[in-house]
Design a protein around this motif. Structure first.
Motif, PDB file in Angstrom:
ATOM      1  N   ASP A  59       2.515   2.288   9.011  1.00  0.00           N
ATOM      2  CA  ASP A  59       1.909   1.027   8.607  1.00  0.00           C
ATOM      3  C   ASP A  59       2.942  -0.086   8.620  1.00  0.00           C
ATOM      4  O   ASP A  59       4.121   0.144   8.318  1.00  0.00           O
ATOM      5  N   ILE A  60       2.489  -1.279   8.936  1.00  0.00           N
ATOM      6  CA  ILE A  60       3.344  -2.464   8.907  1.00  0.00           C
ATOM      7  C   ILE A  60       3.065  -3.230   7.623  1.00  0.00           C
ATOM      8  O   ILE A  60       1.897  -3.434   7.250  1.00  0.00           O
ATOM      9  N   GLY A  61       4.132  -3.645   6.935  1.00  0.00           N
ATOM     10  CA  GLY A  61       3.908  -4.356   5.683  1.00  0.00           C
ATOM     11  C   GLY A  61       5.105  -5.162   5.241  1.00  0.00           C
ATOM     12  O   GLY A  61       6.114  -5.255   5.949  1.00  0.00           O
ATOM     13  N   GLU A  62       4.988  -5.754   4.070  1.00  0.00           N
ATOM     14  CA  GLU A  62       6.078  -6.541   3.491  1.00  0.00           C
ATOM     15  C   GLU A  62       6.050  -6.416   1.978  1.00  0.00           C
ATOM     16  O   GLU A  62       4.992  -6.213   1.371  1.00  0.00           O
ATOM     17  N   LEU A  63       7.223  -6.502   1.369  1.00  0.00           N
ATOM     18  CA  LEU A  63       7.342  -6.491  -0.083  1.00  0.00           C
ATOM     19  C   LEU A  63       7.492  -7.919  -0.577  1.00  0.00           C
ATOM     20  O   LEU A  63       8.384  -8.646  -0.149  1.00  0.00           O
ATOM     21  N   LYS A  77       2.374  -5.530   0.528  1.00  0.00           N
ATOM     22  CA  LYS A  77       1.262  -6.060   1.321  1.00  0.00           C
ATOM     23  C   LYS A  77       1.258  -5.345   2.669  1.00  0.00           C
ATOM     24  O   LYS A  77       2.260  -5.330   3.377  1.00  0.00           O
ATOM     25  N   ILE A  78       0.133  -4.726   3.019  1.00  0.00           N
ATOM     26  CA  ILE A  78      -0.003  -4.020   4.283  1.00  0.00           C
ATOM     27  C   ILE A  78      -0.632  -4.953   5.314  1.00  0.00           C
ATOM     28  O   ILE A  78      -1.670  -5.571   5.057  1.00  0.00           O
ATOM     29  N   THR A  79       0.012  -5.048   6.471  1.00  0.00           N
ATOM     30  CA  THR A  79      -0.494  -5.918   7.534  1.00  0.00           C
ATOM     31  C   THR A  79      -1.451  -5.170   8.443  1.00  0.00           C
ATOM     32  O   THR A  79      -2.544  -5.652   8.743  1.00  0.00           O
ATOM     33  N   ASP A  80      -1.073  -4.002   8.904  1.00  0.00           N
ATOM     34  CA  ASP A  80      -1.927  -3.220   9.801  1.00  0.00           C
ATOM     35  C   ASP A  80      -1.270  -1.889  10.090  1.00  0.00           C
ATOM     36  O   ASP A  80      -0.119  -1.655   9.720  1.00  0.00           O
ATOM     37  N   ASP A  82      11.740  -2.804  11.816  1.00  0.00           N
ATOM     38  CA  ASP A  82      10.593  -3.186  12.650  1.00  0.00           C
ATOM     39  C   ASP A  82       9.338  -3.461  11.831  1.00  0.00           C
ATOM     40  O   ASP A  82       8.249  -3.622  12.378  1.00  0.00           O
ATOM     41  N   GLY A  83       9.490  -3.503  10.493  1.00  0.00           N
ATOM     42  CA  GLY A  83       8.364  -3.830   9.620  1.00  0.00           C
ATOM     43  C   GLY A  83       7.596  -2.635   9.111  1.00  0.00           C
ATOM     44  O   GLY A  83       6.659  -2.791   8.306  1.00  0.00           O
ATOM     45  N   GLU A  84       7.976  -1.406   9.510  1.00  0.00           N
ATOM     46  CA  GLU A  84       7.238  -0.222   9.067  1.00  0.00           C
ATOM     47  C   GLU A  84       7.539   0.091   7.605  1.00  0.00           C
ATOM     48  O   GLU A  84       8.667  -0.029   7.139  1.00  0.00           O
ATOM     49  N   VAL A  85       6.499   0.504   6.894  1.00  0.00           N
ATOM     50  CA  VAL A  85       6.629   0.873   5.484  1.00  0.00           C
ATOM     51  C   VAL A  85       7.146   2.309   5.391  1.00  0.00           C
ATOM     52  O   VAL A  85       6.587   3.228   5.991  1.00  0.00           O
TER      53      VAL A  85
END
Length: 610
Positions: A457-461, A468-471, A423-426
């Protein structure tokens, strides 16, 4: 060309051979560099210095005093004080006694102080002044386990409250009779022994006590050391609240690496102190960088004429050179020559305001605006954005000087694993992750699953390994049109666009469009008002004026140009005052308490949708 994580070569032996405890880490540092400077601290208008040996002498007296008061291994000892030398010494004393530090912000309300002291089971409390003592004395019946309060500034009462000097005298006498007491305490500390209990400043309900063992701190220090971004000859300027995990990890790094720390928690003294201290690096929250950026850019714009044009020319060339460097290319000979001239006559003077020796800053606690980051990079003082939480001992990821990707929080520190859930969670796993929440096993099991901490937190590698943290997962909201909005990115972007902004709170959950609460920076807006027909006007008059509203509207129009249609801010309210720590609207580390603010100003927000 962006450097990849696979190209980093940390010294993993530093991590593998780390000290068994914070106390042992400190003992090793004293042995390695006894006469080198450990702390620099203000006394009146002057700065004084303390060596590692001198710090050890005081910390041992404090530790022995605590043992004499009946503090046993892993007993909690609270510190309710601002960032200052005595905070650091008290914490070291607690470590040498084999006890555990409970951190309390000096701005914490009396009710919450009593909860933290009671919930932690603290036996002794270090209180900065009579105001902090009053919070404890008024609710003494709620904290029967507190044996003594140690007052840093002030006079004791001869009974429950003793002075720090009296504690140290007690420790001196105890050591005379029990010379091996501290050595025995230190030898008994295990890596998984509790070192610190930090209560998260939650926006709903009571704060949760995060259990951090010695191994978490010695790992964090060793992991950062293994990257070689800091050395023994660096000088840190430390003002961040030590009750916060970011400040606490910055207090631990010198024990591993050996550099001195200039310590002064007075935020209003940062600008004055930097030219005197001349640090090589400093950790800070984004708000500090936003204020500096806003102040300098608006000051130059209002100056006008040739000076403003020269500043724009020099900073513009510097930005192009920084962009070329980030892209892995070289600036043209002409641009390089122009930049050298501009740097000498303009940008160097800006660096001098920070002491002239800053190699980099480290930013954490909240999202950093990319324009602000790029501006500092162009000025020759790059900001390395990092990422971590109380539950991960702060430093989970950080950018590197030679691989700094603006808009990301960098690579994981060596030894820490990061992955992204479906779900995009770090998710984070590693030695820095907490043992759990004190007395809250159910909550712990929900957030700590198979060793992986669910950050919220929501992020991507990125392919380069940068995170990168989105929100914040809980901050994402959906408009009534079914579109998701990430508020913190919009808020950070606006602060980079509008140099007069202090706080920008985006709202729109379940509503038909996005709105915002705006506050303006009291320092910056005064100068603006003077040049817009309102010299000497009070803050409320300025921010409620038509001119101020028109100014903010122009910056919001600029913001909206870079947003998707459903993210654009359609309406806004300028609040008649700034948000404050005292009102409970931002944390002492200058992070927005979104839920508190939107609830407190619900009527103002609702009026935008009538």
């Amino acid at each position: 060309m962006v450097k990849s994580l696979s190209e980093e070569q940390p010294d993993l032996s530093v991590i593998e051979q780390r000290a068994s405890s914070v106390a042992q880490l400190f003992i090793d540092r004293v042995a390695a560099s006894p006469t080198r400077e450990a702390f620099r601290y203000p006394v009146g208008e002057q700065w004084r210095s303390m060596t590692w040996r001198q710090a050890d002498e005081r910390a041992r007296r404090i530790a022995a005093g605590l043992v004499a008061l009946g503090v046993d291994a892993e007993d909690r000892v609270a510190i309710a004080a601002a960032t200052r030398l005595e905070w650091a010494l008290a914490d070291l004393g607690i470590m040498l006694a084999g006890a555990a530090t409970t951190t309390i912000y000096p701005t914490t309300t009396a009710d919450e102080v009593l909860f933290i002291v009671s919930d932690s089971g603290s036996k002794v409390v270090f209180a900065e002044n009579d105001d902090q003592v009053a919070k404890l004395r008024d609710g003494r019946d709620a904290i029967p386990g507190v044996r003594k309060v140690v007052l840093i500034d002030g006079t004791g009462d001869g009974d429950w409250v003793i002075t720090l000097e009296e504690l140290e005298r007690l420790g001196t006498a105890y050591l005379a009779d029990h010379p091996q007491a501290l050595d025995e305490r230190i030898a008994a500390i295990e890596p998984d022994s509790l070192a610190t209990l930090i209560y998260t400043s939650g926006t709903t309900g009571r704060p949760k006590g995060v259990r951090l063992p010695h191994d978490a701190w010695t790992y964090e220090a060793a992991a950062v050391d293994s990257t070689h971004i800091l050395g023994e000859d660096d000088l840190q300027y430390l003002w961040l609240p030590l009750a916060h995990v970011f400040g606490k990890v910055l207090l631990t790094l010198p024990l591993q690496i050996g550099f001195p720390t200039a310590i002064d928690g007075r935020v209003d003294k940062i600008v004055d102190n930097l030219p005197d201290v001349r640090p090589t690096w400093m950790g800070a929250a984004p708000r500090i960088f936003e204020k500096v950026y806003g102040r300098i850019t608006t000051m130059m714009a209002e100056e006008g004429g040739a000076k403003a044009k020269l500043f724009d020319w020099a900073s513009g060339n510097a930005r192009k050179v920084a962009d070329s460097r980030a892209a892995g290319t070289s600036a043209s000979p002409l641009l390089g020559a122009q930049h050298a001239v501009g740097d000498k006559i303009v940008l160097g003077k800006i660096r001098d305001r920070f002491g002239g020796r800053v190699r980099f800053f480290i930013s954490g606690s909240a999202a950093l605006n990319q324009d602000v980051a790029k501006w500092f990079d162009a000025m020759g003082m790059p900001i390395l954005e990092g990422y971590g939480l109380t539950e991960t001992s702060a430093a989970s990821c950080v950018n590197r000087p030679d691989a700094n990707v603006v808009g990301t929080v960098g690579w994981p520190v060596p030894g820490t694993q990061v992955k992204i859930a479906d779900d995009g969670e770090v998710l984070i796993k590693g030695p820095g992750v907490m043992q759990g929440y004190r007395g809250l096993d159910d909550v712990t099991s929900q957030t700590l699953v198979d060793g992986w901490f669910h950050t919220g937190d929501i992020g991507e590698l990125l392919p380069s390994g940068h995170l990168k943290i989105t929100d914040r997962k809980k901050d994402l909201f959906k408009t009534s049109n079914g579109k998701y909005v990430a508020p913190s990115l919009i808020e950070a972007r606006f602060k980079g666009i509008c140099p007069y902004a202090s706080q920008f709170v985006v709202e729109g959950d379940g509503r038909k469009f996005v709105s915002a609460l705006v506050t303006l920076d009291p320092d910056a807006i005064g100068d603006w008002a003077a040049s817009h027909g309102m010299p000497g006007a009070d803050y409320r008059t300025i921010v409620t004026s038509d001119a101020a509203r028109e100014m903010v509207q122009e910056y919001i129009d600029e913001l909206n140009l870079g947003l998707n249609r459903w993210e654009q801010v359609k309406k806004f309210v300028i609040l008649p005052r700034d948000l404050t720590v005292e009102q409970g609207e931002i944390t002492p580390s200058l992070k927005l308490k979104r839920t508190v603010v939107t609830r407190k100003f619900k009527d103002e927000l609702d009026s935008l949708y009538d």
